[in-house]
Design an enzyme around this catalytic site. Sequence first.
Site, PDB file in Angstrom:
ATOM      1  N   CYS A  62     129.634  -7.849  37.334  1.00  0.00           N
ATOM      2  CA  CYS A  62     128.564  -6.845  37.446  1.00  0.00           C
ATOM      3  C   CYS A  62     128.556  -6.186  38.819  1.00  0.00           C
ATOM      4  CB  CYS A  62     127.210  -7.489  37.158  1.00  0.00           C
ATOM      5  SG  CYS A  62     126.749  -8.797  38.314  1.00  0.00           S
ATOM      6  N   GLY A  89     126.967 -18.675  43.908  1.00  0.00           N
ATOM      7  CA  GLY A  89     128.007 -19.519  43.327  1.00  0.00           C
ATOM      8  C   GLY A  89     128.666 -18.987  42.077  1.00  0.00           C
ATOM      9  N   GLY A 139     119.215 -11.454  25.783  1.00  0.00           N
ATOM     10  CA  GLY A 139     120.520 -12.047  26.073  1.00  0.00           C
ATOM     11  C   GLY A 139     120.381 -13.444  26.661  1.00  0.00           C
TER      12      GLY A 139
END
Length: 536
Positions: free
Chosen positions: A134, A199, A275
């Site tokens: 993204c 992370g 989602g």
Amino acid sequence: MAAVNGLATAFGGVKVAPLARKGSLGFRVGTEMPACIGVPRGALRRSPRCEAGVDLEEKTAARASSVTALEQFKISADRYMKERSSIAVIGLSVHTAPVEMREKLAVPEAQWPRAIGELCSLNHIEEAAVLSTCNRMEIYVVALSWNRGIREVIEWMSKTSGIPASELREHLFMLRDSDATRHLFEVSAGLDSLVLGEGQILAQVKQVVRVGQGSGGLGKNIDRMFKDAITAGKRVRCETNISSGAVSVSSAAVELALMKLPKSQCLSARMLLIGAGKMGKLVIKHLAAKGCKKVVVVNRSAERVEAIREELKDIEIIYRPLTEMLSSAAEADVVFTSTASEMPLFLKENVEALPPVSEVVGGVRLFIDISVPRNVGSCISGLGNTRVYNVDDLKEVVEANKEDRLRKAMEAQTIITQELKRFEAWRDSLETVPTIKKLRSYADRIRASELEKCLQKIGEESLTKKMRKAIDDLGSGIVNKLLHGPLQHLRCDGSDSRTLDETLENMHALNRMFSLDTEKAIMEQKIKAKVEKAQN
């Protein structure tokens, strides 16, 4: 490629200028390359080389053109032997390009193998990998020719994204060899992320290796570089405190939503998540950590939501099917979207039809869109009772704790430098392997030839098998002992720069003394492989 700060360097119709970036030598594309007219978004899946119904004559003409180009490449092979194959990264990120551009260039994970195949089919590209998230879209390649390889990759990016090259060049960055490697190590360590130290990027780098190995698309250089990047990312997180208290994109999205709600009502606001993937799960986790007691989750399947419900017991999770997305949005004050949909889920007409939210929570419905491509249409921003935020808007949250992480990033650079030296030593050691093989082959040919002459003089019929083996072993023993010294001087672990320089000098000396022509042989082998691939 040598470069001087402030100097613009022209290559193959493209002008590049230095791009200052954390001390690395980088280049941003200039304005002299002819514009490449793009095709609509999604072209990667609809491009001629991917479409089954492409006219046979067009395919034949394209193949013939490719072979002709490669034959020209073969004729001028001598000039390419003067430069070593380059590792390069060409791409853009949240630091260089807006989400509107990144979403057009985004390559879904399922399409990575096809993208790698297309990139490796370019005339001057040997190996390739795609890192598409993204926050970034970066292409890592090993190029036979830096100039032509970079130009081919830029043209490929323009064609597959539908973005004219003239517009694309304004946001691209390029790094070469050790600068490209350092960049990947920094990305893996979370130093180049919007949220410093996050992370999730390490898991995404690991996924590049898994997908590449599964499709057979990663070459030895790219494969080793990504594996060493994973090692660097792990070491940085284990040996520094850069991840302590670090926020991810998902947690930053939750923080942003709570910042925009009235403080007295931020935990009682009605939360909706579209989602239930990895990032969606983290949204729920961080909502629970902030004290939110209930969230509605819209997802294609109930199984994944049920698995999250079993894991996170501190928050009530209500499942709704995808068909109830709009009705669920009508009952929500805050809508988080995190899906892999390539088309917007919410358009202006959908949101206009939603009932207004209560004045108690500010009278404004919040859409926090952390998907790329975006799930919420940009046209919604103009509605008076709605606010839309995407991943680029998370910088407001990130700035709050950036100073502390910058200090920790300095510690991480020491580890990255160590891992970079290790990778560069491994890559340098590869240079001597062809010379070792050629020298061994050269000596074995002489041994076999002299053995044949000896046997003809003696007469093979007068020799027993045992005697012949003894003579053969004698020749092999002499060759091995004579080669032992030279070969030892062609082997080193690369940890000592003086030893490495000496080894490379020895390699060039042996190439000259025995006319091994290893560089020419390697180049001819690479060109032959490219020509055969194009012909097939």
